[in-house]
Design an enzyme around this catalytic site. Structure first.
Site, short mmCIF file in Angstrom:
data_model
loop_
_atom_site.label_atom_id
_atom_site.label_comp_id
_atom_site.label_asym_id
_atom_site.label_seq_id
_atom_site.Cartn_x
_atom_site.Cartn_y
_atom_site.Cartn_z
N SER A 23 16.14 8.00 -7.79
CA SER A 23 15.00 8.22 -6.89
C SER A 23 15.43 8.30 -5.43
O SER A 23 16.19 7.46 -4.94
CB SER A 23 14.01 7.07 -7.07
OG SER A 23 12.91 7.25 -6.24
N ASN A 71 20.27 3.28 4.53
CA ASN A 71 19.10 4.11 4.80
C ASN A 71 17.88 3.25 5.04
O ASN A 71 17.73 2.17 4.46
CB ASN A 71 18.86 5.13 3.68
CG ASN A 71 17.92 4.61 2.62
OD1 ASN A 71 16.70 4.64 2.79
ND2 ASN A 71 18.48 4.10 1.53
N GLY A 74 12.16 4.30 4.36
CA GLY A 74 10.85 3.63 4.35
C GLY A 74 9.88 4.28 3.38
O GLY A 74 8.67 4.29 3.60
N CYS A 132 11.61 -2.26 -3.12
CA CYS A 132 11.93 -1.55 -1.87
C CYS A 132 12.33 -2.51 -0.75
O CYS A 132 11.56 -3.37 -0.35
CB CYS A 132 10.75 -0.71 -1.42
SG CYS A 132 9.20 -1.32 -2.04
N GLY A 219 26.00 3.35 -2.31
CA GLY A 219 27.29 4.04 -2.34
C GLY A 219 28.40 3.15 -2.88
O GLY A 219 28.16 2.03 -3.32
N GLY A 246 26.55 3.06 -6.57
CA GLY A 246 27.88 3.54 -6.20
C GLY A 246 28.60 4.35 -7.25
O GLY A 246 29.82 4.52 -7.17
#
Ligand SMILES: Cc1cc2nc3c(=O)[nH]c(=O)nc-3n(C[C@H](O)[C@H](O)[C@H](O)COP(=O)(O)O)c2cc1C
Length: 305
Positions: A23, A71, A74, A132, A219, A246
């Site tokens: 996602s 990142n 949001g 989130c 990552g 990752g």
């Protein structure tokens, strides 16, 4: 029997291979169609969708670090209605599964969205984001409190017959406990991990590198921790585990499968190499054939501890 069968199963979903794109890292699919045939993927996971459109956090929203990115998008997204009207038709033409990732600010919103998606043709399954890390209200309490997670999953379970995956936050002390709560609540599978809360400071300006100050790290930097969490969760639950964090290559993907993942997702790698998904599929197949392994199912959790 021929070696190299990649078929795997998550809840009611039979997938032609265990490779999904995660996602928020694969746009709305279309952006990647020039790079490879998207029908080859085991499944595509949509950007996180909320009831109403969201504009996300102030820029800058992506910062590159050694071994990953932070990142703070949001959860910017067009909202349910716009998604169904203008984005879903593209996915519907694909000959692979679409898993819709969704989230709410309240339990009521989660239930409402699950119920709405339940009756939308073309949706194969739901991935419920309770994790989130970089927006202020959403999910975070659900994602870090096992009792609240249980109640939320239990309520959402009743609202949909679709295969329901619960995406877990790594920002907890005991991720296996969270996975068990999701299982007891009625989840068909758990997926993990989402990003790790992180930040970076520009020493010249003394200002944060991200507009939101805090973002989520993803990552290669997170891979060893994600792998450990997938293993711990696999030991704790009886439902399938979908591993991510990752994964950049077929070798990384196989590690997650050996640790207990029935399927894997590719995230940040898509931003570096848009063909990562297809290359991982080819690499897993080659590994099975070279090692004379009949089916990917023989590898799931087959690591020798
Ligand atoms: C730019 C970006 C946007 C993301 N958006 C979402 C999202 O909307 N919903 C969600 O559940 N995860 C989101 N994620 C998390 C990824 O799906 C994945 O869980 C995480 O990045 C770890 O995998 P990776 O290290 O392979 O990227 C996002 C990640 C990135 C990098």
């Amino acid at each position: 029997m021929q070696n190299g069968n990649l078929t795997t199963r998550i809840g009611k979903l039979v997938m032609k291979n265990p490779v999904m794109v995660s996602s928020g890292t694969f746009g709305f699919g279309e952006e990647f169609e020039d790079f490879f045939d998207l029908n080859r993927l085991g499944a595509v996971v949509s950007k996180g969708i909320s009831l109403r459109p969201m504009t996300g956090n102030p820029p800058p929203r992506i910062f590159e670090t050694e071994g990953g990115i932070i990142n703070s998008i949001g959860l910017q997204n067009p909202g349910f209605q716009e998604f169904v009207k203008n984005r879903l038709p593209y996915y519907k033409n694909l000959k692979t599964h679409l898993i819709v990732n969704f989230f709410g600010n309240t339990q009521k919103e989660y239930i409402d969205l699950a119920r709405r998606f339940d009756s939308v043709p073309g949706v194969s399954g739901l991935e419920m984001n309770i994790s989130c890390p970089n927006i202020k209200r959403c999910g975070i309490v659900f994602g870090t409190d096992p009792r609240m997670a249980f109640r939320l999953v239990h309520a959402v379970r009743k609202a949909t017959k679709l295969t329901l995956m619960v995406k877990l936050s790594p920002n907890v002390t005991d991720i296996a406990r969270m996975a068990k709560s999701a299982e007891e609540g009625g989840a068909d599978a758990v997926s993990l991990v989402n990003t790790f809360r992180a930040m970076a400071i520009n020493i010249r300006t003394r200002r944060p590198e991200l507009g939101n100050i805090i973002g989520g790290l993803s990552g290669p930097a997170i891979k060893p921790i994600a792998l450990r969490m997938v293993w711990e969760v696999g030991e704790a639950v009886h439902i399938p585990v979908i591993g991510m964090g990752g994964i950049m290559s077929a070798e990384d993907a196989i590690e997650f499968i050996l640790a207990g993942a029935s399927a894997i997702q590719i995230g940040t790698a898509n931003l570096i190499n848009p063909r990562a998904g297809i290359e991982v599929i080819h690499g897993i197949k080659k590994y099975l054939i070279q090692n004379k392994i009949g089916s990917i199912r023989e590898l799931i959790g087959a690591f020798r501890g």
